[in-house]
Motif scaffolding. Structure first.
Motif, short mmCIF file in Angstrom:
data_model
loop_
_atom_site.label_atom_id
_atom_site.label_comp_id
_atom_site.label_asym_id
_atom_site.label_seq_id
_atom_site.Cartn_x
_atom_site.Cartn_y
_atom_site.Cartn_z
N ALA A 215 31.50 123.12 62.14
CA ALA A 215 32.73 123.04 62.93
C ALA A 215 32.65 123.83 64.23
O ALA A 215 33.62 123.85 65.00
CB ALA A 215 33.91 123.55 62.10
N ALA A 216 31.51 124.45 64.52
CA ALA A 216 31.42 125.33 65.68
C ALA A 216 31.48 124.58 67.00
O ALA A 216 32.06 125.07 67.97
CB ALA A 216 30.13 126.14 65.60
N ALA A 217 30.90 123.38 67.08
CA ALA A 217 30.82 122.67 68.36
C ALA A 217 32.21 122.35 68.90
O ALA A 217 32.51 122.56 70.09
CB ALA A 217 29.99 121.40 68.21
N ASP A 218 33.12 121.85 68.05
CA ASP A 218 34.47 121.53 68.51
C ASP A 218 35.22 122.78 68.95
O ASP A 218 35.97 122.76 69.94
CB ASP A 218 35.24 120.83 67.39
CG ASP A 218 34.67 119.46 67.05
OD1 ASP A 218 34.00 118.88 67.93
OD2 ASP A 218 34.89 118.99 65.92
N LEU A 219 35.02 123.87 68.25
CA LEU A 219 35.68 125.12 68.62
C LEU A 219 35.19 125.62 69.98
O LEU A 219 35.99 126.00 70.84
CB LEU A 219 35.42 126.18 67.56
CG LEU A 219 35.90 127.60 67.88
CD1 LEU A 219 37.42 127.65 67.91
CD2 LEU A 219 35.34 128.60 66.88
N LEU A 220 33.88 125.59 70.19
CA LEU A 220 33.33 126.08 71.46
C LEU A 220 33.72 125.16 72.61
O LEU A 220 33.93 125.63 73.74
CB LEU A 220 31.81 126.18 71.34
CG LEU A 220 31.31 127.19 70.29
CD1 LEU A 220 29.79 127.18 70.22
CD2 LEU A 220 31.83 128.59 70.59
N ASP A 221 33.83 123.85 72.37
CA ASP A 221 34.29 122.94 73.42
C ASP A 221 35.74 123.23 73.80
O ASP A 221 36.11 123.16 74.98
CB ASP A 221 34.16 121.49 72.96
CG ASP A 221 32.72 121.03 72.85
OD1 ASP A 221 31.84 121.69 73.46
OD2 ASP A 221 32.46 120.03 72.17
N ALA A 222 36.57 123.56 72.82
CA ALA A 222 37.96 123.90 73.11
C ALA A 222 38.08 125.19 73.90
O ALA A 222 39.04 125.39 74.68
CB ALA A 222 38.76 124.00 71.81
N LEU A 223 37.12 126.09 73.73
CA LEU A 223 37.17 127.39 74.41
C LEU A 223 36.60 127.35 75.82
O LEU A 223 36.93 128.21 76.65
CB LEU A 223 36.40 128.41 73.57
CG LEU A 223 36.37 129.86 74.05
CD1 LEU A 223 37.77 130.44 74.09
CD2 LEU A 223 35.47 130.69 73.15
N THR A 224 35.79 126.35 76.14
CA THR A 224 35.09 126.30 77.43
C THR A 224 36.02 126.39 78.64
O THR A 224 35.71 127.08 79.61
CB THR A 224 34.23 125.03 77.50
OG1 THR A 224 33.27 125.06 76.42
CG2 THR A 224 33.50 124.94 78.82
N GLU A 260 44.14 122.96 66.25
CA GLU A 260 44.91 123.08 67.49
C GLU A 260 44.42 124.28 68.28
O GLU A 260 45.21 125.02 68.86
CB GLU A 260 46.40 123.21 67.18
CG GLU A 260 47.02 121.99 66.52
CD GLU A 260 47.06 120.79 67.46
OE1 GLU A 260 47.10 121.01 68.69
OE2 GLU A 260 47.07 119.65 66.98
N GLU A 261 43.12 124.44 68.35
CA GLU A 261 42.56 125.62 69.00
C GLU A 261 42.79 125.60 70.52
O GLU A 261 43.13 126.62 71.11
CB GLU A 261 41.07 125.74 68.71
CG GLU A 261 40.72 126.02 67.26
CD GLU A 261 40.61 124.77 66.43
OE1 GLU A 261 40.38 124.86 65.21
OE2 GLU A 261 40.73 123.68 67.02
N LYS A 262 42.62 124.44 71.14
CA LYS A 262 42.74 124.40 72.60
C LYS A 262 44.14 124.73 73.09
O LYS A 262 44.32 125.54 74.01
CB LYS A 262 42.29 123.02 73.12
CG LYS A 262 42.18 122.95 74.62
CD LYS A 262 41.54 121.64 75.07
CE LYS A 262 41.37 121.61 76.58
NZ LYS A 262 40.70 120.37 77.04
N PRO A 263 45.21 124.15 72.51
CA PRO A 263 46.55 124.59 72.93
C PRO A 263 46.80 126.07 72.67
O PRO A 263 47.50 126.73 73.46
CB PRO A 263 47.48 123.70 72.09
CG PRO A 263 46.67 122.51 71.74
CD PRO A 263 45.28 123.01 71.58
N ALA A 264 46.24 126.59 71.59
CA ALA A 264 46.43 128.02 71.31
C ALA A 264 45.74 128.88 72.36
O ALA A 264 46.30 129.89 72.81
CB ALA A 264 45.89 128.34 69.92
N PHE A 265 44.54 128.47 72.80
CA PHE A 265 43.85 129.22 73.84
C PHE A 265 44.63 129.16 75.16
O PHE A 265 44.67 130.14 75.92
CB PHE A 265 42.43 128.68 74.04
CG PHE A 265 41.50 129.01 72.92
CD1 PHE A 265 41.49 130.27 72.35
CD2 PHE A 265 40.60 128.06 72.43
CE1 PHE A 265 40.63 130.58 71.30
CE2 PHE A 265 39.75 128.36 71.40
CZ PHE A 265 39.75 129.62 70.83
#
Length: 316
Positions: A215-224, A260-265
């Protein structure tokens, strides 16, 4: 003779037989035949020769091109096999060599240029045909982080290397074991990477927990899109294989919502810009609910209580 009154010149009288009074020559009329216009046309052979001449020059050009193409294909067939090309390469090296002026490496992001040139077994200034392409490709493929490589010579002075690297995106801590992983979550063999570049582990994010690798790739893409938030995070912890906790460098833990990591960031960046939230001493920031955020601050230090002796007034 009579003068023609209309034109003036003297016209001799016509004679019905110009050979009258003389011995007429004997004329053989047995072969007389009428004149045919087709007698002036060339024969079929001449016509064929004329047509053939028109195709001689284009045919020669086509033959030359085919000959050169065949020679090039044969040369490529020879150079494709190291066993067949070795004698030819030895003769070329024995002649005046073509020196290498350029070594071009495409697709290189982590692997150093010097490491690639060392693996090639040649360098700038060496003969272009003085090394084995197959052996050089095998050595480059053995380098750390190289998934696949191609090596080719380009006359007169260039060597081209095309790389596909196994680029690690994170360090995965699974229990007490640390390993590098790529975007697909597959483990990337170390092959001495840490020894060659010890700073790599410091720049890659740390992910912790079961299933964190996949699941790391989707998380890191949301954080970029949020580099300031990214620079503050030191690790991600996978919770229940459903969601993430982000651990900041100052010790604060951010509880992220599931999927929903990207909206949270984005919300976290907004609060940082307006309130400097991430610079405050905060134990945790709970963002699991989309309409609210719960901040847990550290407990206040206990106030010292006054003792009985201290509260009494000393007698004068």
């Amino acid at each position: 003779m009579q003068r023609d009154p209309r034109h003036g010149p003297i016209i001799p009288p016509s004679s019905p037989d110009p050979w009258r009074g003389h011995d007429a020559p004997h004329i053989d009329r047995t072969h007389d035949r009428p004149y045919l216009p087709s007698e002036d046309r060339p024969s079929r052979l001449k016509l064929a020769l004329r047509r053939f001449k028109r195709f001689i020059r284009p045919g020669f050009v086509i033959f030359t091109v085919l000959l050169l193409a065949g020679g090039a294909v044969h040369l490529l067939h020879i150079t494709a096999s190291e066993e067949r090309f070795a004698p030819l390469r030895a003769r070329l090296v024995a002649m005046e060599p073509l020196p290498i002026h350029h070594i071009i490496v495409n697709g290189r992001h982590i692997t150093s240029q010097q490491a690639v040139e060392n693996a090639l077994g040649t360098s700038v200034g060496q003969p272009l045909f003085g090394f084995s392409v197959e052996a050089a490709r095998a050595r480059v493929n053995a380098l750390p982080l190289v998934e696949q490589a191609t090596v080719e010579r380009r006359i007169p002075d260039t060597v081209i290397v095309n790389l596909t690297e196994r680029v690690p995106v994170a360090v995965w801590q699974n229990h007490d074991h640390f390993s590098l992983i790529n975007r697909a979550g597959d483990t990337v063999s170390d092959q001495g990477i840490v020894g060659q570049d010890p700073q790599m582990l410091r720049t890659l994010p740390l992910i912790v927990g079961d299933g964190a690798n996949s699941a790391a790739a989707d998380l890191l893409d949301a954080l970029t899109p949020f580099p300031d938030i990214q620079n503050r995070i030191t690790a991600f912890v996978r919770v229940g294989e459903r969601r993430w906790d982000a651990v900041l460098r100052n010790g604060t833990t951010v509880l992220l919502p599931e999927d929903e990591e990207k909206p949270a960031f984005a919300r976290l960046e907004q609060f940082q810009n307006t309130m400097k939230l991430l610079d405050r001493p905060v134990v945790s920031i709970d963002m699991r609910l989309p309409d609210r955020m719960v901040i847990h601050q550290p407990p206040l230090p206990a106030q010292p209580t006054a003792t009985n002796g201290d509260s009494q007034t000393k007698p004068q």
